[in-house]
Design a protein around this motif. Structure first.
Motif, PDB file in Angstrom:
ATOM      1  N   SER A   1       0.806  -1.222   0.000  1.00 52.57           N
ATOM      2  CA  SER A   1       0.000   0.000   0.000  1.00 52.57           C
ATOM      3  C   SER A   1       0.837   1.268   0.000  1.00 52.57           C
ATOM      4  O   SER A   1       0.288   2.370   0.030  1.00 52.57           O
ATOM      5  CB  SER A   1      -0.931  -0.006   1.226  1.00 52.57           C
ATOM      6  N   GLY A   2       2.157   1.128  -0.039  1.00 52.78           N
ATOM      7  CA  GLY A   2       3.028   2.298  -0.115  1.00 52.78           C
ATOM      8  C   GLY A   2       3.511   2.824   1.213  1.00 52.78           C
ATOM      9  O   GLY A   2       4.075   3.918   1.280  1.00 52.78           O
ATOM     10  N   TYR A   3       3.309   2.046   2.287  1.00 54.20           N
ATOM     11  CA  TYR A   3       3.813   2.436   3.604  1.00 54.20           C
ATOM     12  C   TYR A   3       5.253   1.943   3.764  1.00 54.20           C
ATOM     13  O   TYR A   3       5.679   0.993   3.095  1.00 54.20           O
ATOM     14  CB  TYR A   3       2.937   1.847   4.708  1.00 54.20           C
ATOM     15  N   ALA A   4       5.990   2.572   4.665  1.00 53.37           N
ATOM     16  CA  ALA A   4       7.367   2.183   4.950  1.00 53.37           C
ATOM     17  C   ALA A   4       7.511   1.943   6.454  1.00 53.37           C
ATOM     18  O   ALA A   4       6.791   2.542   7.253  1.00 53.37           O
ATOM     19  CB  ALA A   4       8.333   3.274   4.498  1.00 53.37           C
ATOM     20  N   PRO A   5       8.438   1.071   6.862  1.00 50.08           N
ATOM     21  CA  PRO A   5       8.607   0.786   8.288  1.00 50.08           C
ATOM     22  C   PRO A   5       9.239   1.949   9.036  1.00 50.08           C
ATOM     23  O   PRO A   5      10.118   2.634   8.513  1.00 50.08           O
ATOM     24  CB  PRO A   5       9.533  -0.437   8.293  1.00 50.08           C
ATOM     25  N   ALA A   6       8.772   2.180  10.252  1.00 48.26           N
ATOM     26  CA  ALA A   6       9.365   3.204  11.103  1.00 48.26           C
ATOM     27  C   ALA A   6      10.687   2.672  11.642  1.00 48.26           C
ATOM     28  O   ALA A   6      10.728   1.644  12.313  1.00 48.26           O
ATOM     29  CB  ALA A   6       8.424   3.545  12.252  1.00 48.26           C
ATOM     30  N   ARG A   7      11.778   3.347  11.318  1.00 52.00           N
ATOM     31  CA  ARG A   7      13.097   2.869  11.727  1.00 52.00           C
ATOM     32  C   ARG A   7      13.270   2.873  13.246  1.00 52.00           C
ATOM     33  O   ARG A   7      14.159   2.192  13.766  1.00 52.00           O
ATOM     34  CB  ARG A   7      14.197   3.704  11.074  1.00 52.00           C
ATOM     35  N   GLU A   8      12.448   3.630  13.949  1.00 55.69           N
ATOM     36  CA  GLU A   8      12.566   3.672  15.417  1.00 55.69           C
ATOM     37  C   GLU A   8      12.267   2.316  16.049  1.00 55.69           C
ATOM     38  O   GLU A   8      12.738   2.023  17.147  1.00 55.69           O
ATOM     39  CB  GLU A   8      11.613   4.712  16.001  1.00 55.69           C
ATOM     40  N   CYS A   9      11.486   1.485  15.363  1.00 55.45           N
ATOM     41  CA  CYS A   9      11.076   0.239  16.003  1.00 55.45           C
ATOM     42  C   CYS A   9      11.097  -0.991  15.100  1.00 55.45           C
ATOM     43  O   CYS A   9      10.887  -2.110  15.577  1.00 55.45           O
ATOM     44  CB  CYS A   9       9.674   0.392  16.589  1.00 55.45           C
ATOM     45  N   ILE A  10      11.382  -0.812  13.818  1.00 51.46           N
ATOM     46  CA  ILE A  10      11.376  -1.952  12.903  1.00 51.46           C
ATOM     47  C   ILE A  10      12.687  -1.953  12.103  1.00 51.46           C
ATOM     48  O   ILE A  10      13.021  -0.971  11.422  1.00 51.46           O
ATOM     49  CB  ILE A  10      10.185  -1.895  11.933  1.00 51.46           C
ATOM     50  N   GLU A  11      13.421  -3.040  12.204  1.00 58.82           N
ATOM     51  CA  GLU A  11      14.635  -3.191  11.422  1.00 58.82           C
ATOM     52  C   GLU A  11      14.275  -3.857  10.092  1.00 58.82           C
ATOM     53  O   GLU A  11      13.726  -4.956  10.068  1.00 58.82           O
ATOM     54  CB  GLU A  11      15.651  -4.047  12.162  1.00 58.82           C
ATOM     55  N   PHE A  12      14.594  -3.181   9.009  1.00 56.63           N
ATOM     56  CA  PHE A  12      14.278  -3.728   7.701  1.00 56.63           C
ATOM     57  C   PHE A  12      15.383  -3.377   6.704  1.00 56.63           C
ATOM     58  O   PHE A  12      15.836  -2.223   6.690  1.00 56.63           O
ATOM     59  CB  PHE A  12      12.945  -3.168   7.177  1.00 56.63           C
ATOM     60  N   PRO A  13      15.843  -4.353   5.928  1.00 56.21           N
ATOM     61  CA  PRO A  13      15.442  -5.767   5.938  1.00 56.21           C
ATOM     62  C   PRO A  13      15.900  -6.446   7.244  1.00 56.21           C
ATOM     63  O   PRO A  13      16.986  -6.146   7.731  1.00 56.21           O
ATOM     64  CB  PRO A  13      16.162  -6.370   4.735  1.00 56.21           C
ATOM     65  N   SER A  14      15.086  -7.327   7.744  1.00 56.61           N
ATOM     66  CA  SER A  14      15.424  -7.971   9.001  1.00 56.61           C
ATOM     67  C   SER A  14      16.463  -9.073   8.776  1.00 56.61           C
ATOM     68  O   SER A  14      16.423  -9.764   7.755  1.00 56.61           O
ATOM     69  CB  SER A  14      14.165  -8.577   9.632  1.00 56.61           C
ATOM     70  N   PRO A  15      17.396  -9.238   9.725  1.00 51.88           N
ATOM     71  CA  PRO A  15      18.397 -10.326   9.592  1.00 51.88           C
ATOM     72  C   PRO A  15      17.690 -11.674   9.663  1.00 51.88           C
ATOM     73  O   PRO A  15      16.649 -11.806  10.276  1.00 51.88           O
ATOM     74  CB  PRO A  15      19.304 -10.115  10.805  1.00 51.88           C
ATOM     75  N   ARG A  16      18.303 -12.665   9.055  1.00 49.96           N
ATOM     76  CA  ARG A  16      17.717 -14.016   9.120  1.00 49.96           C
ATOM     77  C   ARG A  16      18.428 -14.837  10.181  1.00 49.96           C
ATOM     78  O   ARG A  16      19.572 -14.629  10.466  1.00 49.96           O
ATOM     79  CB  ARG A  16      17.815 -14.678   7.759  1.00 49.96           C
TER      80      ARG A  16
END
Length: 224
Positions: free
Chosen positions: A209-224
């Motif tokens: 939908s065009g949203y982006a993760p908030a860097r304050e609480c979501i690490e993206f891309p997340s490590p595996r």
């Protein structure tokens, strides 16, 4: 790979101007000086021009490379390598939106190659960056989001790290105004007004939908 190429009427006007004696004296009208070249590729969404300007690509966010005391994010080095392949040796044209500088003094631009390729969109389409909506520089948002959906549909690059099947009710809260989504326990998310708050079942739905993760609480891309 579908290339995002935009043909502008200004190019036609420019050609006419170069062959018309009346306009020949007004070379600036044709923006001949707007062609630039990259001297250095800083990461997946930033280049340094030969004239010293730091150019931050509008509307995208690529994984970070290692710098200072921060480790590289997953696929950060790959994103920079792709950016280097896209711009090295090419004549580039900068197109601007409503704001031309960010708070760090970097030039904000849509970067076009001399063959018409929009580098911002191609980084996204190949799966090494995601859409980053930031008002008021949103004139090409629809083009960038189309590129992202294409990359997602084909599972390219960073999208191999996002599980579209995993879902639960009210997994992430998002701000429809800023187009950022937050982890359920994120303090920043709690400040979203009720009229702007929506709930997402997973990250995939947010990105689509065009949203982006908030860097304050979501690490993206997340490590595996």
């Amino acid at each position: 790979m579908k290339a995002f190429v935009v043909t502008r009427h200004s190019n036609i006007r420019c050609t006419i101007g170069l062959i018309t004696l009346i306009l020949a004296a007004s070379v600036g009208f044709c923006e001949a000086e707007s062609w630039v070249k990259a001297r250095w590729v800083a990461d997946g969404d930033t280049i340094i021009l030969r004239d010293g300007r730091h150019v931050r690509y509008i509307g995208i966010d690529a994984p970070e490379i290692a710098h200072k005391n921060r480790r590289a994010e997953p696929m950060g080095d790959e994103a920079r390598a792709l950016n280097r392949r896209l711009v090295d040796g090419w004549k580039l044209r900068l197109d601007y939106d409503r704001e031309k500088k960010d708070r760090y003094g970097r030039t904000l631009a849509y970067v076009y190659r001399s063959d018409g390729l929009l580098v911002n969109a191609d980084m996204i389409e190949q799966g090494y960056a995601h859409v980053l909506y930031r008002f008021p520089n949103i004139s090409q948002h629809h083009i960038l989001l189309s590129a992202q959906r294409l990359a997602m549909a084909h599972g390219r690059g960073i999208w191999r790290r996002v599980d579209k099947e995993k879902q639960r009710p009210r997994a992430y809260q998002a701000n429809r105004r800023s187009k950022r989504f937050h982890a359920i326990d994120c303090p920043m998310g709690k400040s979203i007004s009720e009229k702007n708050r929506i709930w997402l079942k997973n990250q995939w739905a947010g990105f689509w939908s065009g949203y982006a993760p908030a860097r304050e609480c979501i690490e993206f891309p997340s490590p595996r």
